[in-house]
Design a protein around this motif. Structure first.
Motif, mmCIF file in Angstrom:
data_model
loop_
_atom_site.group_PDB
_atom_site.id
_atom_site.type_symbol
_atom_site.label_atom_id
_atom_site.label_comp_id
_atom_site.label_asym_id
_atom_site.label_seq_id
_atom_site.Cartn_x
_atom_site.Cartn_y
_atom_site.Cartn_z
ATOM 1 N N VAL A 181 0.886 -1.153 -0.114
ATOM 2 C CA VAL A 181 0.004 0.063 0.163
ATOM 3 C C VAL A 181 0.828 1.238 0.078
ATOM 4 O O VAL A 181 1.687 1.378 1.047
ATOM 5 C CB VAL A 181 -1.071 -0.036 0.973
ATOM 6 N N PRO B 71 1.686 5.578 -0.814
ATOM 7 C CA PRO B 71 0.873 6.730 -0.708
ATOM 8 C C PRO B 71 1.005 7.382 -2.137
ATOM 9 O O PRO B 71 1.771 7.393 -2.844
ATOM 10 C CB PRO B 71 1.520 7.585 0.182
ATOM 11 N N ARG C 139 -6.724 1.592 -6.733
ATOM 12 C CA ARG C 139 -6.662 2.780 -5.876
ATOM 13 C C ARG C 139 -7.557 2.639 -4.598
ATOM 14 O O ARG C 139 -8.525 1.869 -4.493
ATOM 15 C CB ARG C 139 -7.007 4.116 -6.580
ATOM 16 N N VAL C 140 -6.938 2.931 -3.145
ATOM 17 C CA VAL C 140 -7.511 2.882 -2.094
ATOM 18 C C VAL C 140 -7.589 4.254 -1.487
ATOM 19 O O VAL C 140 -6.634 4.899 -1.499
ATOM 20 C CB VAL C 140 -6.985 1.885 -1.137
ATOM 21 N N THR C 141 -8.771 4.302 -0.610
ATOM 22 C CA THR C 141 -8.711 5.693 0.059
ATOM 23 C C THR C 141 -8.908 5.154 1.591
ATOM 24 O O THR C 141 -9.874 4.342 2.152
ATOM 25 C CB THR C 141 -10.085 6.457 -0.397
ATOM 26 N N PHE D 59 -4.317 6.158 -1.729
ATOM 27 C CA PHE D 59 -3.093 5.123 -1.791
ATOM 28 C C PHE D 59 -3.233 4.188 -3.046
ATOM 29 O O PHE D 59 -4.512 4.238 -3.356
ATOM 30 C CB PHE D 59 -2.959 4.275 -0.633
#
Lengths: 573, 573
Positions: A74, A76, A95-97, A104
């Motif tokens: 993961v 940034p 993509r991850v929030t 991220f």
């Protein structure tokens, strides 16, 4: 290990989801199971294979001074914004929030993270070269994940990043990795070729090789020279012009009607000309630029080369029919370079100016020109190698006759140069106290993909044929009956004896018919099978069978372990 | 390994980000670097430590018949919806949406995935027990990720899942894992305790133990009995009532003014009574239920026990002041059970009915009652063990005197029962052809957390003190000068000799002052340091120093390797 105590759920039927051989066989042999599109679970035997390849990779990386680290999955978004790749990467990046609305991604690659690490730790030229690598999951949200481990969304890679003082240092690191990769795939027991590949827009310094496991089912086409060590991805392979002897036209070019003849084949047939006598003219659109591309009719356009020379474009494609109509006033099948508008850029392959008598489209419906002489009759604004190579052409290195093969890309070595170190300010002070950006390379091995590639290269109708170095076990011991005490006891004794001797052996101690055990053994693909049956035991012997050749030999019980060790030692040399 | 060739960026200063000792020391010793909040890179030495612990864990799992697999990190939401946990998990779960708008999470745990696998592969009781484990990253989006590897967002765990035919099978698997965990943390060289823990709402079958590495800095409080093997998390520890001898009140209870006395301490002081003579009365709210909780004034309420007996509640907390006013007509400091409304549920700890003379709040401002006799003067709807244990209380097992300690949870073994197998329909056919749900257990080791816990337990002002089994290297060889040829050559010879003898040795071959090398060696915490200097060499000796005790011995050069091997072999026994 005992088959009764390990989860190897073999299947007789081919699962509907499977499209390619390696995928079918991995599912059938109980090595993997699908969790979601492009996302797999490794069952015990599958994981053993993965770890064997990992270990070979690790040893070769360490041998070249690589230092193993473990970078985050993961990552940034800020780092990816610093290099500008957050926006470039597009939908392939997961993509991850997080709960605090910070963004991220799941690392598709680790240039940003590792360069960020190095900029924090490296100050002086004395700390270079620095070779950092990891073996870990990578993520790529493929539009169509398929083919099992061949093109997954979650997959295991080894990635090494080299940091050097200068281009000479990079060249050295690059050569080290090239050597290491050659050793890795040799040690895996695979037939492969390193091929020159296209560095595309990404490559700062440019050099790159792909390591291809040769298999007829491979997605990539490569050419190689049997007389020297030249080999290249067809996308990359240099093409020298092969001019064709013919008389030069005299007289003007003429227009002829070519009703319903749009394709090269149709025009060639209709006009009674060889395809090599036609000029294939294709209108391309690269982002908002439009240009006309010319190659001989018997050649194919190489878009990678086009893009490298004229681009890089985010989007390079054939111009839409509507654009062709707007630009040239005709339908796509009748495009040609004669009388093209002055502001239309015309690019041609090296062979086009060498044509002495040609035909081409007339930019009018059902019309072509014949007796055309390039340069006399149309301009070419830029002439360069823009075509695909063909088998049988001359080797650019030694003049030999190139051959074609198909391959699966399992590794790539790449000179990055200073693209990332400049963007992220990863610098060092040289001997003179001057601040300089690190010169970088990156080097990937598709570890999970190598499993699939090995199977694509090594299988038959009965199943997988593992090369010994990456087999889940070297030997499967098959007692034909567990109820025959002598058979069961001899098998057990041999099992313990081999284990103690360091042989990777699995015993099929299930209460199943011999046919079932043999089928499973062939399916999973253990290199050696030892059958313990009452008939041969009466003579004090067991049957040793080679999965690859199908050859069998009878071996005295007391000599078996030594014989097996001999075979394995030879294979692991 | 040579220090000059490995990235061990030690720091003299403590990074501002670091809050706890292990985090400070891991950063200072160059073992990890932070990439984002709760997300770390493992540098070469940090990764060596991680892998050593992984390998110990792996060996012990294998020894118990565990089969290693590798499950996906990215998991489809559908599976989590089947068990209902997609919604329950809340913001701690990282969620990802793919390009086709399908939802996934980054696995915080793998019950769903592994049960999905098993439901596809297990048909018969003959396939059970099945113990599957993996060692892999887990993800938890902590609100406040901190303390380095102690509470990260990306961290490494070993998780094993057991599938059995029945509760008896589960008990056996559970015991196997309990044993394995005991061996794991012993082999790591750590001081730890398995403690009974609270199974909470999640536990189908209920049993659970936590494995606590003891350290003063630990987040968890545990009690243990020095006379037997009883140990429990204070949240879980059973409390037997300790009645206090006193005369029983005669006569009615009386109201007395207690101006400005709200807390137990204030009331005790004002009334001149021991805290054990007061009834602490607290109004709680569990979701939409309100109830009054009574314990003796010298005890603390255990909310876990409350929740287990009266809940489970999603949200259990002290009632707000406004709720207290609405329910009892007074401020929180003066709450009491006498004359409480009939529909207000009153629950009391086991010790409350045993009080013979008590004081309690009067539900009026600045007023308390004295000479109160429980049961005579107020009702108790439910009486059970609802308090926290204290050091010095009697062991519930042997009557010994309990002691308190602090610990860091590094492992947990857990009886899940059929919660997941029922939800996901993971069934098997038993001997009678009856379909039954698998009975499951889950067993986790925080692998990366164990590194941090080991450091919290083993450090001093100079740095880390690694237990030999998990040290990055067993021996650091320090030549005091690289310029003194005899010193440098002897060190090099010893280095090669130890390496060949299988000793994990690193040589500090940097051109640094001895003080710098010693400081770094102490900081990184290698268990043994061998100093090669001209003074002792004159006598044919080198200095062997033990990091833990600080003891030193002079050893003959030719005897060093044997001496070092002896120490290490003893420690790894």
């Amino acid at each position: 290990m005992r088959v009764s105590q390990v989860l190897v759920p073999t299947l007789r039927e081919v699962p509907a989801e499977a499209e390619v051989v390696s995928q079918k066989l991995m599912l059938r042999a109980g090595l993997i199971r699908k969790s979601a599109a492009g996302i797999y679970t490794y069952l015990p035997l599958g994981l053993r294979i993965l770890k064997k390849i990992e270990q070979i990779v690790r040893e070769e990386m360490d041998a070249k001074g690589g230092q193993e680290v473990l970078l985050p999955i993961v990552q940034p978004a800020e780092l990816w914004r610093e290099t500008g790749r957050w926006d470039v990467y597009g939908p392939e990046m997961f993509r991850v929030t997080d709960r605090h609305e910070r963004e991220f991604c799941l690392g598709p690659t680790h240039e940003e993270i590792v360069t960020d690490l190095v900029r924090g730790e490296v100050r002086s030229y004395k700390q270079l070269p620095l070779l950092l690598y990891q073996i870990q999951n990578k993520y790529r949200d493929e539009r169509r994940p398929r083919f099992g481990l061949m093109r997954g969304r979650e997959f295991v890679m080894k990635d090494l990043y080299s940091f050097d003082r200068d281009e000479a240092g990079l060249a050295e690191s690059y050569n080290k990795m090239y050597d290491a990769y050659t050793r890795i795939f040799s040690r895996c027991g695979l037939t492969f070729r390193p091929v020159e590949a296209d560095a595309g827009a990404i490559g700062g310094s440019g050099g790159t090789h792909e390591f291809m496991v040769l298999a007829d089912s491979g997605e990539a086409a490569v050419v190689y020279c049997p007389d020297c060590d030249y080999a290249a991805n067809v996308e990359k392979a240099e093409c020298s012009p092969h001019p064709i002897e013919s008389e030069t036209v005299n007289g003007e070019y003429e227009r002829v009607a070519t009703p319903d003849s749009k394709t090269i084949d149709q025009v060639s047939d209709f006009l009674g000309l060889g395809k090599h006598e036609l000029v294939k003219s294709i209108l391309y659109q690269g982002d908002d630029q439009i240009f006309l591309v010319l190659v001989r009719g018997d050649r194919e356009i190489n878009e990678i080369k086009l893009n490298n020379m004229l681009g890089p474009f985010v989007n390079l494609q054939l111009a839409a029919a509507e654009t062709v109509r707007e630009t040239l006033g005709c339908e796509p099948g009748f495009v040609g370079p004669i009388n093209a508008a002055k502001d239309l850029k015309i690019v041609a392959d090296l062979e086009v100016p060498l044509m002495k008598r040609a035909a081409c489209g007339a930019n009018q419906p059902d019309q072509h020109y014949v007796n055309v002489l390039p340069e006399r009759d149309f301009r070419m604004d830029q002439v360069f190698d823009l075509r695909m190579v063909n088998a049988g052409e001359k080797c650019p290195k030694c003049g030999g006759s190139l051959q074609e093969a198909r391959g699966i890309e399992v590794g790539q070595v790449f000179k990055l140069g200073t693209k990332y170190s400049k963007a992220l300010n990863a610098t060092f002070l040289d001997e003179n106290g001057q601040e300089k950006p690190c010169v970088m390379g990156c080097y990937g091995v598709g570890v999970s993909r190598t499993i699939a590639a090995a199977i694509e290269q090594n299988n038959d109708k009965d199943g997988i044929i593992w090369p010994i170095p990456i087999a889940p076990f070297h030997v499967i011991l098959v007692p034909v009956s567990m109820k025959d005490t002598q058979v069961a006891e001899t098998a057990d004794k041999l099992y313990e004896e081999m284990r103690k001797a360091g042989v990777e052996v699995i015993i099929d101690d299930r209460d199943e018919r011999p046919g079932v055990k043999f089928k499973d053994a062939d399916l999973v693909g253990y290199p050696l099978r030892v059958t313990v049956g009452s008939k041969t035991l009466a003579e004090g012997k067991v049957e040793l069978r080679f999965r690859k050749s199908g050859e069998m030999e009878l071996v005295k019980v007391e000599e078996l372990t030594a014989r097996v060790k001999e075979i394995i030692t030879e294979a692991l040399k």
